[in-house]
Design a protein around this motif. Structure first.
Motif, mmCIF file in Angstrom:
data_model
loop_
_atom_site.group_PDB
_atom_site.id
_atom_site.type_symbol
_atom_site.label_atom_id
_atom_site.label_comp_id
_atom_site.label_asym_id
_atom_site.label_seq_id
_atom_site.Cartn_x
_atom_site.Cartn_y
_atom_site.Cartn_z
ATOM 1 N N ARG A 227 -31.330 6.851 -24.603
ATOM 2 C CA ARG A 227 -30.447 7.188 -25.726
ATOM 3 C C ARG A 227 -29.526 8.345 -25.352
ATOM 4 O O ARG A 227 -28.320 8.307 -25.633
ATOM 5 N N GLU A 228 -30.087 9.368 -24.719
ATOM 6 C CA GLU A 228 -29.265 10.506 -24.319
ATOM 7 C C GLU A 228 -28.251 10.087 -23.250
ATOM 8 O O GLU A 228 -27.100 10.549 -23.254
ATOM 9 N N ALA A 229 -28.657 9.201 -22.348
ATOM 10 C CA ALA A 229 -27.726 8.694 -21.341
ATOM 11 C C ALA A 229 -26.576 7.947 -22.002
ATOM 12 O O ALA A 229 -25.415 8.067 -21.591
ATOM 13 N N ARG A 230 -26.878 7.181 -23.050
ATOM 14 C CA ARG A 230 -25.837 6.469 -23.788
ATOM 15 C C ARG A 230 -24.859 7.455 -24.426
ATOM 16 O O ARG A 230 -23.645 7.253 -24.373
ATOM 17 N N PHE A 231 -25.372 8.506 -25.025
ATOM 18 C CA PHE A 231 -24.483 9.530 -25.587
ATOM 19 C C PHE A 231 -23.572 10.099 -24.498
ATOM 20 O O PHE A 231 -22.374 10.314 -24.716
ATOM 21 N N MET A 232 -24.145 10.339 -23.329
ATOM 22 C CA MET A 232 -23.369 10.905 -22.227
ATOM 23 C C MET A 232 -22.276 9.946 -21.762
ATOM 24 O O MET A 232 -21.132 10.342 -21.528
ATOM 25 N N VAL A 233 -22.624 8.681 -21.630
ATOM 26 C CA VAL A 233 -21.657 7.672 -21.204
ATOM 27 C C VAL A 233 -20.519 7.561 -22.220
ATOM 28 O O VAL A 233 -19.338 7.467 -21.860
ATOM 29 N N ASP A 234 -20.869 7.592 -23.506
ATOM 30 C CA ASP A 234 -19.874 7.422 -24.565
ATOM 31 C C ASP A 234 -19.086 8.700 -24.850
ATOM 32 O O ASP A 234 -18.143 8.676 -25.647
ATOM 33 N N GLY A 235 -19.492 9.801 -24.224
ATOM 34 C CA GLY A 235 -18.824 11.065 -24.523
ATOM 35 C C GLY A 235 -19.140 11.575 -25.919
ATOM 36 O O GLY A 235 -18.344 12.279 -26.538
ATOM 37 N N ASP A 236 -20.313 11.237 -26.425
ATOM 38 C CA ASP A 236 -20.756 11.682 -27.744
ATOM 39 C C ASP A 236 -21.548 12.970 -27.569
ATOM 40 O O ASP A 236 -22.733 12.946 -27.230
ATOM 41 N N TYR A 237 -20.899 14.092 -27.817
ATOM 42 C CA TYR A 237 -21.534 15.389 -27.629
ATOM 43 C C TYR A 237 -21.852 16.053 -28.971
ATOM 44 O O TYR A 237 -21.912 17.279 -29.067
ATOM 45 N N THR A 238 -22.070 15.227 -29.991
ATOM 46 C CA THR A 238 -22.504 15.750 -31.283
ATOM 47 C C THR A 238 -23.744 16.611 -31.084
ATOM 48 O O THR A 238 -24.669 16.224 -30.364
ATOM 49 N N VAL A 239 -23.776 17.766 -31.720
ATOM 50 C CA VAL A 239 -24.889 18.684 -31.483
ATOM 51 C C VAL A 239 -26.179 18.142 -32.098
ATOM 52 O O VAL A 239 -26.264 17.918 -33.305
ATOM 53 N N ARG A 240 -27.149 17.904 -31.245
ATOM 54 C CA ARG A 240 -28.480 17.488 -31.653
ATOM 55 C C ARG A 240 -29.521 18.463 -31.089
ATOM 56 O O ARG A 240 -30.380 18.946 -31.819
ATOM 57 N N VAL A 241 -29.455 18.725 -29.790
ATOM 58 C CA VAL A 241 -30.319 19.715 -29.144
ATOM 59 C C VAL A 241 -29.415 20.608 -28.296
ATOM 60 O O VAL A 241 -28.874 20.172 -27.284
ATOM 61 N N LYS A 242 -29.263 21.837 -28.718
ATOM 62 C CA LYS A 242 -28.324 22.732 -28.053
ATOM 63 C C LYS A 242 -28.799 23.156 -26.666
ATOM 64 O O LYS A 242 -30.005 23.222 -26.388
#
Length: 305
Positions: A227-242
């Motif tokens: 899931r975190e890799a998907r966020f990284m690929v999509d450029g989704d840097y919404t704050v979840r774990v700082k």
């Protein structure tokens, strides 16, 4: 211990209205608990008051009638002040028979002090940190890793299941935080590994979707890591774990390793990576930002050779 009971009218104090604490309080209100909230900045309590919570001016005031007291604050120092301050702290003003639940990720040494202080007052102490970030808090799918007596487990089960979907009983009062530190240490390492691989796939002009699909079929890749890799690929840097949170949690876990004399080079490497991101001005951003920083670093040095 994963079968919820009916909603309760029991009184709960929730201390700390940050991103997680406010969501936990909201879930408890929705489940029928009578909730009192406190935060060092009072304005953070207003959305909960609008939902039916009572606002207290100090932790001491918040806990006067509470059967359960939950704290969700940033670090050891904040926790110590909330629980132990002689004038405004929660513990000196808790009623007999109530339960103190520390849900933040803190050091073992600090939680032992809390447990000892609770025992001296005849209050049951529970370490109940959770796994999951903001989406899980919103969806009530947090996983609690709990250190508590068997009697306390029976009492807190409905409370925790009002905020999460699973409870893992790790053992005695300090075993919950001990296990949670190991979980968060592994999470930090997974962020680092995912960031490196995503940057590699992008800079190397690989078929990212194909590669992620393959990884998903193999044992080393957990659903959370993917899931975190998907966020990284999509450029989704919404704050979840700082980034700053991972530095803190990894430091606390390294302290646990050091207490037992166990080497922990992977945890130290992960902390160094997050410290590097912090030093570049990204401490308050989501940990997925590492992938972007690694990609930028590679392109700055010429990319594929």
């Amino acid at each position: 211990m994963n079968t919820p009971s009916s909603s309760s009218s029991q009184q709960v104090a929730v201390l700390g209205m940050g991103a997680m604490g406010s969501r936990m309080a909201r879930s408890l209100i929705a489940s029928g608990y009578s909730v009192t909230v406190w935060n060092i900045e009072a304005a953070a309590c207003l959305p909960l008051v609008e939902l039916g919570a009572r606002h207290a001016m100090t932790p001491a005031e918040a806990v006067t009638h509470a059967e359960f007291v939950i704290t969700m604050v940033w670090d050891d120092a904040a926790s110590a002040d909330v629980w132990l301050n002689p004038q405004t702290g929660a513990l000196p003003h808790m009623k007999a028979g109530s339960i103190a639940l520390e849900c933040a990720t803190l050091t073992l040494g600090h939680e032992k002090k809390l447990a000892d202080a609770c025992a001296a007052k005849g209050i049951e102490f529970v370490s109940a940190p959770m796994s999951g970030s903001l989406p899980e808090a919103d969806n009530r799918t947090l996983v609690f890793t709990v250190g508590a007596s068997e009697d306390a487990m029976v009492r807190i089960q409905p409370l925790l299941l009002a905020m999460g979907s699973k409870i893992n009983h790790a053992g005695g009062p300090l075993d919950g935080i001990s296990e949670k530190l190991m979980i968060n240490g592994k999470l930090g390492i997974e962020y680092l590994a995912a960031a490196e691989m995503v940057a590699l796939m992008k800079v190397g002009h690989m078929d990212v979707e194909r590669r992620l699909a393959i990884k998903a079929t193999t044992a080393p890749f957990s659903p959370r890591g993917l899931r975190e890799a998907r966020f990284m690929v999509d450029g989704d840097y919404t704050v979840r774990v700082k980034v700053n949170q991972m530095i803190k949690d990894l430091s606390y876990e390294i302290d646990q390793f050091e207490r037992h004399g166990v080497p922990c080079p992977l945890h130290r490497a992960a902390r160094s990576a997050f410290e590097w991101a912090h030093d570049k001005g990204h401490g308050e951003e989501d940990s997925t930002i590492l992938a972007k920083l690694y990609e930028e670093e590679a392109r700055r040095h010429g990319g594929v050779k």
